[in-house]
Motif scaffolding. Sequence first.
Motif, PDB file in Angstrom:
ATOM      1  N   ALA A 201     -72.151 -41.133  70.064  1.00 22.61           N
ATOM      2  CA  ALA A 201     -72.829 -41.717  69.082  1.00 22.61           C
ATOM      3  C   ALA A 201     -72.698 -43.573  69.086  1.00 22.61           C
ATOM      4  O   ALA A 201     -73.353 -44.318  68.880  1.00 22.61           O
ATOM      5  N   THR A 202     -71.393 -43.824  70.016  1.00 23.89           N
ATOM      6  CA  THR A 202     -71.367 -45.230  70.203  1.00 23.89           C
ATOM      7  C   THR A 202     -71.967 -45.833  71.736  1.00 23.89           C
ATOM      8  O   THR A 202     -72.184 -44.671  72.504  1.00 23.89           O
TER       9      THR A 202
ATOM     10  N   GLU B 113     -69.596 -44.415  74.442  1.00 26.58           N
ATOM     11  CA  GLU B 113     -69.801 -42.985  74.646  1.00 26.58           C
ATOM     12  C   GLU B 113     -70.823 -42.901  75.680  1.00 26.58           C
ATOM     13  O   GLU B 113     -70.819 -42.092  76.374  1.00 26.58           O
ATOM     14  N   GLN B 114     -72.102 -43.376  75.191  1.00 27.04           N
ATOM     15  CA  GLN B 114     -73.356 -43.295  75.842  1.00 27.04           C
ATOM     16  C   GLN B 114     -73.147 -43.836  77.299  1.00 27.04           C
ATOM     17  O   GLN B 114     -73.621 -43.240  77.981  1.00 27.04           O
TER      18      GLN B 114
ATOM     19  N   GLY C 194     -81.305 -42.358  68.572  1.00 21.88           N
ATOM     20  CA  GLY C 194     -79.864 -43.119  68.547  1.00 21.88           C
ATOM     21  C   GLY C 194     -79.503 -43.667  70.100  1.00 21.88           C
ATOM     22  O   GLY C 194     -78.437 -44.133  70.185  1.00 21.88           O
ATOM     23  N   ASN C 195     -80.466 -43.686  71.179  1.00 21.64           N
ATOM     24  CA  ASN C 195     -79.955 -44.015  72.560  1.00 21.64           C
ATOM     25  C   ASN C 195     -79.900 -45.594  72.280  1.00 21.64           C
ATOM     26  O   ASN C 195     -80.834 -46.208  72.000  1.00 21.64           O
ATOM     27  N   LYS C 196     -78.911 -45.988  73.006  1.00 20.76           N
ATOM     28  CA  LYS C 196     -78.452 -47.547  73.040  1.00 20.76           C
ATOM     29  C   LYS C 196     -78.393 -47.926  74.503  1.00 20.76           C
ATOM     30  O   LYS C 196     -78.115 -49.166  74.360  1.00 20.76           O
TER      31      LYS C 196
END
Length: 164
Positions: free
Chosen positions: A81-82, A85-86, A153-155
């Motif tokens: 989610a963050t 983490e990604q 939600g990809n960052k």
Amino acid sequence: MFKPFVTRLALARPALSRTVLRAPLLRTSFATPRFYSAMSFKAVNAPTLSAAGPYSHATVANGMVYCSGQIPFRDGKLVGATAAEQAQQALENLQEVLEAAGSDKSKIVKVNIFLGDMADFASVNEVYAKFLPDPKPARSCVAVKTLPLADKGNKIEIECIAVA
């Protein structure tokens, strides 16, 4: 070896000048045309990762591995989610691609990181610093307008070049 000669070019104002190095014409055996065969390369795909488009996970050419960008996608879903983490998942995916190409993360010479928001820079940096061994490779990090799967939600996306 050639010796460059210097030419002074006057600009619009007479008081200013610019020094330009110019190489004399090379008169060596290189003037004879040479014919080279087409460069060979090998496309590589990591067995447990899926490509989301018409590309390979990496290409091996001339002793180098050119990796496609990796996003935090695993088993058909976005992981984390963050941004931290990604980043961890994207780096693990990249490591898997490098291993499939016969290389590893200690042989990375250049990394490009694409962020959806530069506010995530510090948290991604922490993960990156722990993941890659010293000496760290050259790196660029830029914020981009849109990333693949940004709507889900990809960052982040990370790509690299490594020695095979």
